[in-house]
Motif scaffolding. Structure first.
Motif, mmCIF file in Angstrom:
data_model
loop_
_atom_site.group_PDB
_atom_site.id
_atom_site.type_symbol
_atom_site.label_atom_id
_atom_site.label_comp_id
_atom_site.label_asym_id
_atom_site.label_seq_id
_atom_site.Cartn_x
_atom_site.Cartn_y
_atom_site.Cartn_z
ATOM 1 N N THR A 69 5.671 11.364 -8.231
ATOM 2 C CA THR A 69 4.752 10.686 -9.146
ATOM 3 C C THR A 69 4.346 9.382 -8.898
ATOM 4 O OG1 THR A 69 6.335 11.742 -10.859
ATOM 5 C CG2 THR A 69 4.400 10.345 -11.717
ATOM 6 N N LYS A 70 5.192 8.653 -8.384
ATOM 7 C CA LYS A 70 4.818 7.532 -7.883
ATOM 8 C C LYS A 70 3.861 7.377 -6.597
ATOM 9 C CE LYS A 70 5.906 3.915 -4.543
ATOM 10 N NZ LYS A 70 6.065 3.840 -3.023
ATOM 11 N N ASP A 71 3.994 8.401 -5.669
ATOM 12 C CA ASP A 71 3.013 8.446 -4.611
ATOM 13 C C ASP A 71 1.645 8.885 -5.221
ATOM 14 O OD1 ASP A 71 5.678 9.769 -2.377
ATOM 15 O OD2 ASP A 71 4.753 7.500 -2.842
ATOM 16 N N VAL A 72 1.663 9.704 -6.189
ATOM 17 C CA VAL A 72 0.276 10.483 -6.410
ATOM 18 C C VAL A 72 -0.183 9.322 -7.420
ATOM 19 C CG1 VAL A 72 0.911 11.625 -8.785
ATOM 20 C CG2 VAL A 72 -0.929 12.345 -7.363
ATOM 21 N N VAL A 73 0.316 8.430 -8.098
ATOM 22 C CA VAL A 73 -0.128 7.207 -8.976
ATOM 23 C C VAL A 73 -0.665 6.449 -7.988
ATOM 24 C CG1 VAL A 73 0.323 5.520 -10.356
ATOM 25 C CG2 VAL A 73 1.230 7.814 -10.942
ATOM 26 N N THR A 74 0.101 5.942 -6.995
ATOM 27 C CA THR A 74 -0.546 5.081 -5.961
ATOM 28 C C THR A 74 -1.895 5.615 -5.477
ATOM 29 O OG1 THR A 74 1.558 4.283 -5.499
ATOM 30 C CG2 THR A 74 0.021 4.002 -3.758
ATOM 31 N N PHE A 75 -1.764 6.999 -4.913
ATOM 32 C CA PHE A 75 -3.096 7.661 -4.520
ATOM 33 C C PHE A 75 -4.325 7.446 -5.626
ATOM 34 C CE2 PHE A 75 -6.248 10.186 -2.434
ATOM 35 C CZ PHE A 75 -6.699 10.804 -3.450
ATOM 36 N N LEU A 76 -3.904 7.838 -6.729
ATOM 37 C CA LEU A 76 -4.966 7.562 -7.886
ATOM 38 C C LEU A 76 -5.641 6.090 -8.035
ATOM 39 C CD1 LEU A 76 -3.715 10.111 -10.584
ATOM 40 C CD2 LEU A 76 -5.770 10.327 -8.873
ATOM 41 N N ASN A 77 -4.394 5.279 -7.775
ATOM 42 C CA ASN A 77 -4.953 3.646 -7.994
ATOM 43 C C ASN A 77 -6.013 3.411 -6.967
ATOM 44 O OD1 ASN A 77 -3.047 0.522 -8.355
ATOM 45 N ND2 ASN A 77 -5.329 1.393 -8.922
ATOM 46 N N TRP A 78 -5.534 3.776 -5.558
ATOM 47 C CA TRP A 78 -6.278 3.635 -4.618
ATOM 48 C C TRP A 78 -8.118 4.270 -4.639
ATOM 49 C CZ3 TRP A 78 -9.010 7.303 -1.527
ATOM 50 C CH2 TRP A 78 -9.916 6.967 -0.493
ATOM 51 N N ALA A 79 -7.892 5.490 -4.950
ATOM 52 C CA ALA A 79 -8.989 6.144 -5.407
ATOM 53 C C ALA A 79 -10.149 5.397 -6.416
ATOM 54 C CB ALA A 79 -8.825 7.735 -6.058
ATOM 55 N N ALA A 80 -9.331 4.878 -7.608
ATOM 56 C CA ALA A 80 -9.998 3.885 -8.453
ATOM 57 C C ALA A 80 -10.470 2.737 -7.819
ATOM 58 C CB ALA A 80 -9.271 3.895 -9.598
ATOM 59 N N GLU A 81 -9.801 2.172 -7.034
ATOM 60 C CA GLU A 81 -10.048 0.814 -6.470
ATOM 61 C C GLU A 81 -9.568 0.603 -4.971
ATOM 62 O OE1 GLU A 81 -8.473 -2.579 -9.674
ATOM 63 O OE2 GLU A 81 -6.857 -1.095 -9.684
ATOM 64 N N PRO A 82 -10.529 1.291 -4.148
ATOM 65 C CA PRO A 82 -10.353 1.237 -2.576
ATOM 66 C C PRO A 82 -10.377 0.020 -2.161
ATOM 67 C CG PRO A 82 -12.398 2.394 -3.427
ATOM 68 C CD PRO A 82 -11.930 2.121 -4.717
ATOM 69 N N GLU A 83 -10.985 -0.936 -3.061
ATOM 70 C CA GLU A 83 -11.341 -2.425 -2.239
ATOM 71 C C GLU A 83 -10.204 -3.429 -2.620
ATOM 72 O OE1 GLU A 83 -12.379 -1.337 -5.285
ATOM 73 O OE2 GLU A 83 -11.735 -3.309 -6.497
ATOM 74 N N LEU A 84 -9.067 -2.614 -3.217
ATOM 75 C CA LEU A 84 -8.106 -3.599 -3.592
ATOM 76 C C LEU A 84 -7.399 -4.424 -2.505
ATOM 77 C CD1 LEU A 84 -5.368 -2.962 -6.259
ATOM 78 C CD2 LEU A 84 -4.835 -3.903 -4.166
ATOM 79 N N ASP A 85 -7.396 -4.079 -1.345
ATOM 80 C CA ASP A 85 -6.440 -4.740 -0.263
ATOM 81 C C ASP A 85 -7.411 -6.050 0.168
ATOM 82 O OD1 ASP A 85 -5.149 -2.018 1.168
ATOM 83 O OD2 ASP A 85 -4.480 -3.159 -0.081
ATOM 84 N N ASP A 86 -8.796 -5.511 0.333
ATOM 85 C CA ASP A 86 -9.800 -6.614 0.823
ATOM 86 C C ASP A 86 -10.053 -7.753 -0.416
ATOM 87 O OD1 ASP A 86 -12.195 -4.589 2.820
ATOM 88 O OD2 ASP A 86 -10.154 -6.079 3.327
ATOM 89 N N ARG A 87 -10.078 -7.319 -1.328
ATOM 90 C CA ARG A 87 -10.303 -8.037 -2.704
ATOM 91 C C ARG A 87 -9.050 -9.080 -2.739
ATOM 92 N NH1 ARG A 87 -8.561 -6.854 -7.922
ATOM 93 N NH2 ARG A 87 -8.630 -4.510 -7.690
ATOM 94 N N LYS A 88 -7.799 -8.682 -2.848
ATOM 95 C CA LYS A 88 -7.053 -9.548 -2.784
ATOM 96 C C LYS A 88 -6.835 -10.616 -1.728
ATOM 97 C CE LYS A 88 -4.481 -7.442 -6.246
ATOM 98 N NZ LYS A 88 -3.122 -6.729 -6.554
ATOM 99 N N LYS A 89 -7.116 -10.151 -0.400
ATOM 100 C CA LYS A 89 -7.270 -11.053 0.775
ATOM 101 C C LYS A 89 -8.389 -11.920 0.510
ATOM 102 C CE LYS A 89 -8.262 -10.133 5.244
ATOM 103 N NZ LYS A 89 -8.263 -9.822 6.777
ATOM 104 N N ILE A 90 -9.399 -11.599 0.118
ATOM 105 C CA ILE A 90 -10.511 -12.479 -0.182
ATOM 106 C C ILE A 90 -10.274 -13.394 -1.201
ATOM 107 C CG2 ILE A 90 -12.876 -12.661 -0.687
ATOM 108 C CD1 ILE A 90 -13.348 -10.240 0.758
ATOM 109 N N GLY A 91 -9.591 -12.941 -2.227
ATOM 110 C CA GLY A 91 -9.123 -13.657 -3.501
ATOM 111 C C GLY A 91 -8.264 -14.858 -3.206
#
Lengths: 66, 312
Positions: B246-268
């Motif tokens: 469940t943890k892995d599939v939820v992480t995948f779904l989070n990525w699907a909804a917010e693929p820009e998260l890694d970049d967004r946090k770095k730029i932020g």
């Protein structure tokens, strides 16, 4: 004296970089470019160390045959 | 709201009166006024906040209509500067493909989105080619089937909503491309929902075809529990308990909804660093440049003869 050195340093900077608008502008742009390159590379190095092992680049080795 | 000016005027008026007629030997009327104002302001703020939050979190007899509040799970990407665990995204996509894709679509994700995120380009190409996509028309005008390419979307289980409802007893399995952003509670809610299936409490009747889940608003959800221990085998050897899956599939779904998260946090993080430094510098420079004005004295030398006669 230290204050004398600082004063002559700032006078030097003013006369050679800040007095004429053309040199002032060039100084600003050059400082921006150098700062940008330096800040970004330093920060990216820190960020990559902070997120080590979680990024695709870190797990790529297991799945790509070069 | 209360500028220094208006407070000051009030204070001087109070203090002026006390200077002439005061019989107090303790704190002057000025400090008493300040203290009273502080007490009044904090009481008002505290009372206001209390009433607001009591209203917001009011208990009622119908709280199952809201769904049980999901706990706060320690997903790394939830932290202020936290990013995704891409190995988890990879396992999560495998879970999605094997368990969820039977009923749920993922329309907004294309095969190419997975490249260099969770899989290499060759791996994604191979995965895409396992599916048939309708393309065309060809030169004779007919549509034809071809194996998948990187530019194709993740395949849909049902052609349209009606087919989905017909196959699921009238219920529509929602598209999961944005589900973690589209549900109150986000990743916590999805995780709690998937692991929260249990028997209904005494007295609660769930009709035939629905399942009890306390986290689902209303308590009766059409989806049955699908994630159990060992339902998926992970290629990297991660233990496949239900909570891990469940943890892995939820992480995948989070990525699907917010693929820009890694970049967004770095730029932020960069932006916060730069803007706070520049703000402090700007404040200091302003105060430095204004010192000359703020500390200047203006002296008035009155003329010697105040004559009312006009000069000739």
């Amino acid at each position: 004296m230290v204050s004398g050195f600082v004063k002559s340093l700032s006078s030097f900077a003013y006369r050679n970089f800040f007095k004429k608008e053309s040199t002032y502008f060039t100084t600003i742009v050059a400082t921006g470019v150098v700062f940008s390159i330096g800040f970004n590379s330093m920060f990216d190095k820190y960020w990559d160390k902070k997120t080590a092992g979680t990024k695709w680049e870190d797990i790529k080795g297991r799945y790509v045959e070069n | 709201m209360f500028s220094r000016g208006s407070f000051g005027a009030f204070k001087t008026a109070a203090q002026g009166a006390s200077k002439r007629f005061s019989t107090q030997s303790g704190p002057s009327k000025g400090t008493m006024y300040n203290a009273l104002m502080c007490v009044a302001a904090s009481t008002a703020t505290g009372a206001g906040l209390t009433l607001y939050y009591l209203e917001k979190n009011a208990a009622s007899a119908n709280m199952e209509a809201e769904g049980l509040h999901a706990p706060d799970y320690p997903f790394p990407q939830k932290k202020l500067f936290g990013t995704f665990d891409h190995a988890s995204i990879r396992r999560g996509f495998q879970v999605f493909k094997e368990v969820c894709a039977a009923c749920h679509s993922l329309d907004l994700v294309h095969w190419r989105n997975l490249v260099d995120v969770a899989y290499s380009e060759d791996e994604v190409r191979a995965m895409a080619e396992e599916f048939e996509y309708t393309d065309g028309p060809d030169d004779s005008g007919a549509m034809f089937e071809r194996p998948g390419k990187l530019t194709d979307p993740i395949p849909r289980p049902y052609a349209n909503e009606e087919a989905a409802r017909a196959a699921n007893a009238g219920a529509l399995p929602p598209d999961l491309s944005l589900i973690t952003k589209a549900r109150h509670g986000g990743v916590d809610y999805i995780y709690a929902l998937l692991t929260g299936y249990c028997d209904p409490p005494a007295g609660v009747e769930i009709r035939e075809g629905l399942n009890y889940n306390p986290y689902f608003p209303g308590g009766a959800i059409a989806m049955a529990q699908n994630i159990f221990d060992g339902v998926v085998e992970f290629e990297d050897g991660t233990p496949n308990t239900a909570s891990q899956i469940t943890k892995d599939v939820v992480t995948f779904l989070n990525w699907a909804a917010e693929p820009e998260l890694d970049d967004r946090k770095k730029i932020g993080a960069k932006a916060l660093l730069l803007f706070s430094s520049l703000t402090l510098m700007a404040l200091w420079i302003k105060r430095n440049r204004w010192q000359t004005l703020k500390t200047r004295k203006i002296a008035f030398n009155s003329p010697k003869n105040w004559s009312s006669k006009a000069k000739k």
